[in-house]
Design an enzyme around this catalytic site. Structure first.
Site, PDB file in Angstrom:
ATOM      1  N   TYR A  22       0.696  -1.237  -0.091  1.00  0.00           N
ATOM      2  CA  TYR A  22      -0.057   0.096  -0.086  1.00  0.00           C
ATOM      3  C   TYR A  22       0.754   1.278   0.058  1.00  0.00           C
ATOM      4  CZ  TYR A  22      -4.688  -2.046   1.068  1.00  0.00           C
ATOM      5  OH  TYR A  22      -5.954  -2.837   1.024  1.00  0.00           O
ATOM      6  N   SER A  23       1.772   1.455   0.961  1.00  0.00           N
ATOM      7  CA  SER A  23       2.424   2.789   1.334  1.00  0.00           C
ATOM      8  C   SER A  23       3.484   2.836   0.340  1.00  0.00           C
ATOM      9  CB  SER A  23       2.871   2.876   2.802  1.00  0.00           C
ATOM     10  OG  SER A  23       2.118   2.404   3.710  1.00  0.00           O
ATOM     11  N   GLU A  30      -7.601  -5.112   8.669  1.00  0.00           N
ATOM     12  CA  GLU A  30      -5.955  -4.714   9.242  1.00  0.00           C
ATOM     13  C   GLU A  30      -6.473  -3.996  10.764  1.00  0.00           C
ATOM     14  OE1 GLU A  30      -3.530  -2.442   7.010  1.00  0.00           O
ATOM     15  OE2 GLU A  30      -2.095  -2.561   8.396  1.00  0.00           O
TER      16      GLU A  30
HETATM   17  C1  LIG Z   1       4.119  -1.540  12.250  1.00  0.00           C
HETATM   18  C2  LIG Z   1       3.966  -1.106  11.060  1.00  0.00           C
HETATM   19  C3  LIG Z   1       3.514  -1.952   9.829  1.00  0.00           C
HETATM   20  C4  LIG Z   1       3.489  -1.305   8.567  1.00  0.00           C
HETATM   21  N1  LIG Z   1       3.350  -2.229   7.438  1.00  0.00           N
HETATM   22  C5  LIG Z   1       3.042  -1.849   6.377  1.00  0.00           C
HETATM   23  C6  LIG Z   1       2.722  -2.915   5.325  1.00  0.00           C
HETATM   24  O1  LIG Z   1       2.935  -4.077   5.276  1.00  0.00           O
HETATM   25  N2  LIG Z   1       2.395  -2.270   4.170  1.00  0.00           N
HETATM   26  C7  LIG Z   1       2.492  -0.987   3.804  1.00  0.00           C
HETATM   27  O2  LIG Z   1       1.859  -0.549   2.504  1.00  0.00           O
HETATM   28  N3  LIG Z   1       2.510  -0.137   4.749  1.00  0.00           N
HETATM   29  C8  LIG Z   1       2.920  -0.427   6.090  1.00  0.00           C
HETATM   30  N4  LIG Z   1       2.954   0.396   7.146  1.00  0.00           N
HETATM   31  C9  LIG Z   1       2.898   1.928   6.644  1.00  0.00           C
HETATM   32  C10 LIG Z   1       1.724   2.645   7.309  1.00  0.00           C
HETATM   33  O3  LIG Z   1       0.743   2.302   6.684  1.00  0.00           O
HETATM   34  C11 LIG Z   1       2.222   4.127   7.100  1.00  0.00           C
HETATM   35  O4  LIG Z   1       3.261   4.265   7.987  1.00  0.00           O
HETATM   36  C12 LIG Z   1       1.291   5.073   7.136  1.00  0.00           C
HETATM   37  O5  LIG Z   1       0.428   5.049   6.331  1.00  0.00           O
HETATM   38  C13 LIG Z   1       1.673   6.361   7.346  1.00  0.00           C
HETATM   39  O6  LIG Z   1       2.317   6.970   6.576  1.00  0.00           O
HETATM   40  P1  LIG Z   1       3.803   7.371   6.480  1.00  0.00           P
HETATM   41  O7  LIG Z   1       4.697   6.588   7.372  1.00  0.00           O
HETATM   42  O8  LIG Z   1       4.570   7.831   5.357  1.00  0.00           O
HETATM   43  O9  LIG Z   1       3.565   8.899   7.168  1.00  0.00           O
HETATM   44  P2  LIG Z   1       3.248  10.319   6.719  1.00  0.00           P
HETATM   45  O10 LIG Z   1       2.052  10.264   5.986  1.00  0.00           O
HETATM   46  O11 LIG Z   1       4.431  10.973   6.052  1.00  0.00           O
HETATM   47  O12 LIG Z   1       3.035  11.061   8.067  1.00  0.00           O
HETATM   48  C14 LIG Z   1       4.022  11.603   8.683  1.00  0.00           C
HETATM   49  C15 LIG Z   1       3.470  12.479  10.036  1.00  0.00           C
HETATM   50  O13 LIG Z   1       2.869  13.611   9.472  1.00  0.00           O
HETATM   51  C16 LIG Z   1       1.307  13.477   9.806  1.00  0.00           C
HETATM   52  N5  LIG Z   1       0.477  13.970   8.749  1.00  0.00           N
HETATM   53  C17 LIG Z   1       0.378  13.363   7.483  1.00  0.00           C
HETATM   54  N6  LIG Z   1      -0.469  13.905   6.715  1.00  0.00           N
HETATM   55  C18 LIG Z   1      -0.863  15.175   7.582  1.00  0.00           C
HETATM   56  C19 LIG Z   1      -1.859  16.142   7.144  1.00  0.00           C
HETATM   57  N7  LIG Z   1      -2.545  16.158   6.058  1.00  0.00           N
HETATM   58  N8  LIG Z   1      -2.029  17.052   8.256  1.00  0.00           N
HETATM   59  C20 LIG Z   1      -1.434  17.073   9.413  1.00  0.00           C
HETATM   60  N9  LIG Z   1      -0.595  16.093   9.777  1.00  0.00           N
HETATM   61  C21 LIG Z   1      -0.364  15.063   8.721  1.00  0.00           C
HETATM   62  C22 LIG Z   1       1.266  12.254  10.008  1.00  0.00           C
HETATM   63  O14 LIG Z   1       0.156  12.288  11.228  1.00  0.00           O
HETATM   64  C23 LIG Z   1       2.502  11.715  10.875  1.00  0.00           C
HETATM   65  O15 LIG Z   1       2.579  12.135  12.244  1.00  0.00           O
HETATM   66  C24 LIG Z   1       3.317   0.162   8.240  1.00  0.00           C
HETATM   67  C25 LIG Z   1       3.371   0.790   9.228  1.00  0.00           C
HETATM   68  C26 LIG Z   1       3.711   0.389  10.699  1.00  0.00           C
HETATM   69  C27 LIG Z   1       4.122   1.298  11.960  1.00  0.00           C
END
Ligand SMILES: Cc1cc2nc3c(=O)[nH]c(=O)nc-3n(C[C@H](O)[C@H](O)[C@H](O)COP(=O)(O)OP(=O)(O)OC[C@H]3O[C@@H](n4cnc5c(N)ncnc54)[C@H](O)[C@@H]3O)c2cc1C
Length: 353
Positions: free
Chosen positions: A132-133, A247
């Site tokens: 997904y991500s 999930e």
């Molecule tokens: C244990 C774990 C397992 C995972 N496994 C998978 C997996 O198997 N497959 C997969 O696809 N993904 C996986 N993920 C990823 C997860 O789904 C993403 O981390 C999540 O979608 C958040 O995206 P990011 O980490 O890019 O953070 P970002 O989207 O970059 O966010 C970073 C920060 O900015 C803040 N933020 C973002 N947008 C805004 C906004 N518009 N306004 C204000 N604040 C905002 C957020 O709250 C956060 O604090 C996993 C994550 C974890 C922690």
């Protein structure tokens, strides 16, 4: 068969078939059973337990029998769960196939897709990961850019995913791809493909804990047969959201801890200070209340009566509990728990977690 008869039979079967070692807590991620083409077992009983449960369809007790499930009713499934908890039986199989993809395939898959994938998920033969991500699409998931170009009989997939849990160990991926660049959510499709396909590569991300549960995943001209599209073209967002509800339900379960004796209760019994004992007691009360709430929510989900926000509430509270559990375990361990590599701290298990 009445529910009471089912309970008695289930109890007897579990007593006879769940190896004693599988009634012990899972101590680490490696200790859990993940299955797959190249399964890793730290104890031979893991395979025995998985095979016995899978033969009855009890890795996925409420899935239909033709897809490898146990065909149990909601009430029977609950009884099985209770009877497993009674003997602190381990989950026979940890699987994103079970907790995420399976429910989505049951709802959106074609009959061919169900028959191809669900029985292999149930038996733990194929390990799945979630694509997904992306580097620019996390919270804003619908901004994803990995593209799937229509090439007649197949899609050509190019792009990058990130945080793909266990991608380096997975056999197949369920993946969100962009099939229309002119619209956001309405231009996303849901594809399944083999991680051994030409053009797929993974790079583990090393975390501060020393482990690498996540990967960067790259797709370079990966050919995916059209038959691997789940649901309609450009309607993948519906499948994606439905899957995320499942999930969240799975993640909320982390708040309940694993099978077996609770190390926090053990710590409290072993005479930690009165303030910490009180905090542990409060945590245990919250944990029991959460378990009761989860039970009710899951019943409502299965009956199709849940509010869509319920899995989000469960995930949020389950995550808060999980954080509190780890903080209390660190506190209960005192300064020993801070040791990163010592035997006393079990190689830093608590701080690493
Ligand atoms: C244990 C774990 C397992 C995972 N496994 C998978 C997996 O198997 N497959 C997969 O696809 N993904 C996986 N993920 C990823 C997860 O789904 C993403 O981390 C999540 O979608 C958040 O995206 P990011 O980490 O890019 O953070 P970002 O989207 O970059 O966010 C970073 C920060 O900015 C803040 N933020 C973002 N947008 C805004 C906004 N518009 N306004 C204000 N604040 C905002 C957020 O709250 C956060 O604090 C996993 C994550 C974890 C922690």
């Amino acid at each position: 068969m009445t529910d009471d008869q089912f309970r008695a039979e289930t109890r007897a079967w579990l007593e006879a078939n769940c190896p004693p070692s599988m009634r012990e807590p899972v101590r680490s991620d490696k200790d859990a059973t993940w299955g797959g083409r190249n399964p890793v077992y730290t104890h031979p009983d893991q395979k025995v337990w998985l095979d016995r449960m899978a033969a009855r369809g009890w890795t996925v007790p409420d899935w239909p029998r033709q897809y490898g499930g146990g065909g149990l009713s909601a009430a029977e499934t609950k009884i099985l769960r209770e009877e497993m908890a009674r003997i602190t039986a381990r989950n026979p199989l940890n699987s994103f196939g079970i907790s995420m993809l399976g429910p989505a395939l049951l709802k959106y898959g074609t009959e061919e897709q169900k028959l191809e994938h669900l029985p292999r998920i149930a038996r733990g033969e194929i390990r799945w990961c979630q694509g997904y991500s992306e580097p620019g699409a996390g919270s804003d998931l619908a901004g994803l850019q990995t593209s799937a170009e229509d090439k007649g009989d197949h899609f050509l997939v190019n792009g990058q995913k990130v945080w793909t849990s266990y991608a380096d160990q997975a056999d197949w991926i369920f993946c969100l791809v962009r099939t229309d660049k002119s619209v956001k959510q309405a231009g996303i499709s849901f594809l399944l493909f083999d991680m051994a396909s030409e053009g797929v590569s993974t790079r583990p991300i090393l975390l501060i804990s020393g482990s690498s549960p996540f990967c960067e995943t790259f797709f370079d001209n990966v050919k995916v047969p059209k038959a691997n599209l789940v649901g309609e073209l450009n309607k993948g967002w519906d499948v994606a959201k439905f899957l995320l509800g499942h999930e969240r339900e799975m993640i909320s379960g982390f708040g309940l801890g694993g099978a077996g004796a609770d190390p926090l209760v053990e710590a409290a019994r072993n005479g930690v200070d009165p303030i910490l004992r009180a905090q542990i007691a409060l945590f245990e009360v919250r944990s029991k209340a959460f378990a009761a709430m989860s039970e009710k929510f899951i019943d409502e989900l299965k009956a199709g009566r849940a509010h869509p926000a319920q899995p989000s509430m469960m995930k949020y509270y389950g995550t808060e509990l999980n954080k509190a559990r780890h903080e209390l375990l660190m506190a209960a361990g005192g300064s020993d728990a801070l040791e990163w590599e010592s035997e006393r701290s079990s190689a830093g298990a608590a701080p690493r977690a």
